[in-house]
Design a protein around this motif. Structure first.
Motif, short mmCIF file in Angstrom:
data_model
loop_
_atom_site.label_atom_id
_atom_site.label_comp_id
_atom_site.label_asym_id
_atom_site.label_seq_id
_atom_site.Cartn_x
_atom_site.Cartn_y
_atom_site.Cartn_z
N ILE A 6 42.05 -10.85 61.76
CA ILE A 6 41.18 -9.76 62.22
C ILE A 6 41.88 -8.93 63.28
N HIS A 7 42.51 -9.58 64.24
CA HIS A 7 43.21 -8.84 65.30
C HIS A 7 44.35 -8.00 64.75
N LYS A 8 45.10 -8.56 63.81
CA LYS A 8 46.20 -7.81 63.21
C LYS A 8 45.66 -6.58 62.47
N HIS A 9 44.56 -6.76 61.76
CA HIS A 9 43.95 -5.64 61.04
C HIS A 9 43.51 -4.54 62.01
N ILE A 10 42.87 -4.93 63.08
CA ILE A 10 42.42 -3.94 64.08
C ILE A 10 43.62 -3.21 64.68
N ASP A 11 44.68 -3.94 65.00
CA ASP A 11 45.89 -3.32 65.53
C ASP A 11 46.47 -2.32 64.53
N ASN A 12 46.55 -2.71 63.26
CA ASN A 12 47.09 -1.82 62.24
C ASN A 12 46.22 -0.58 62.05
N MET A 13 44.91 -0.75 62.12
CA MET A 13 44.02 0.41 62.00
C MET A 13 44.16 1.33 63.21
N ASP A 14 44.40 0.76 64.38
CA ASP A 14 44.64 1.58 65.58
C ASP A 14 45.89 2.43 65.41
N VAL A 15 46.94 1.86 64.82
CA VAL A 15 48.17 2.62 64.58
C VAL A 15 47.89 3.79 63.63
N ILE A 16 47.15 3.52 62.57
CA ILE A 16 46.80 4.57 61.61
C ILE A 16 45.97 5.66 62.29
N GLU A 17 45.01 5.24 63.10
CA GLU A 17 44.15 6.21 63.80
C GLU A 17 44.95 7.08 64.77
N ARG A 18 45.87 6.45 65.52
CA ARG A 18 46.70 7.23 66.45
C ARG A 18 47.56 8.25 65.71
N ALA A 19 48.15 7.83 64.60
CA ALA A 19 48.98 8.75 63.81
C ALA A 19 48.15 9.90 63.28
#
Length: 102
Positions: A6-19
């Motif tokens: 779950i934490h990895k998924h949230i981190d990856n979604m944060d990267v996508i959102e920032r981009a």
């Protein structure tokens, strides 16, 4: 563990959102104010189309792919048990134990 998935998924979604936000900011910074003054509807429609294109071609596919990876990782790494209950305090002990680990 499921919490790592779950934490990895949230981190990856944060990267996508920032981009996504950075690309939208870039598009917005390229708005020509003089053109908006002359023909606001056409220029703003162009900006909207540029943002839409960016979202549909770049960011939405990445988010979908991340969601699929997340689902596969949950399926592989963790079993989720959904209890059929209306008791709102059924997981209170679990939540309290989780808070102690932090």
């Amino acid at each position: 563990m499921l919490d790592n998935v779950i934490h990895k998924h949230i981190d990856n979604m944060d990267v996508i959102e920032r981009a996504m936000k950075e690309e939208i900011d870039q598009i917005m910074s390229n708005i020509d104010i003089d053109l908006i003054m002359v023909n606001p509807e056409t220029e703003l429609a162009f900006v909207v189309e540029a943002i839409k294109k960016s979202l549909f071609e770049n960011h939405i596919p990445k988010a979908i792919e991340e969601g699929i990876i997340f689902a596969k990782n949950i399926e592989k790494d963790g079993e989720i048990i959904i209890q059929d209950t209306t008791n709102p305090t059924i997981n209170q002990g679990v939540i309290e134990n989780d808070k102690r680990r932090d």
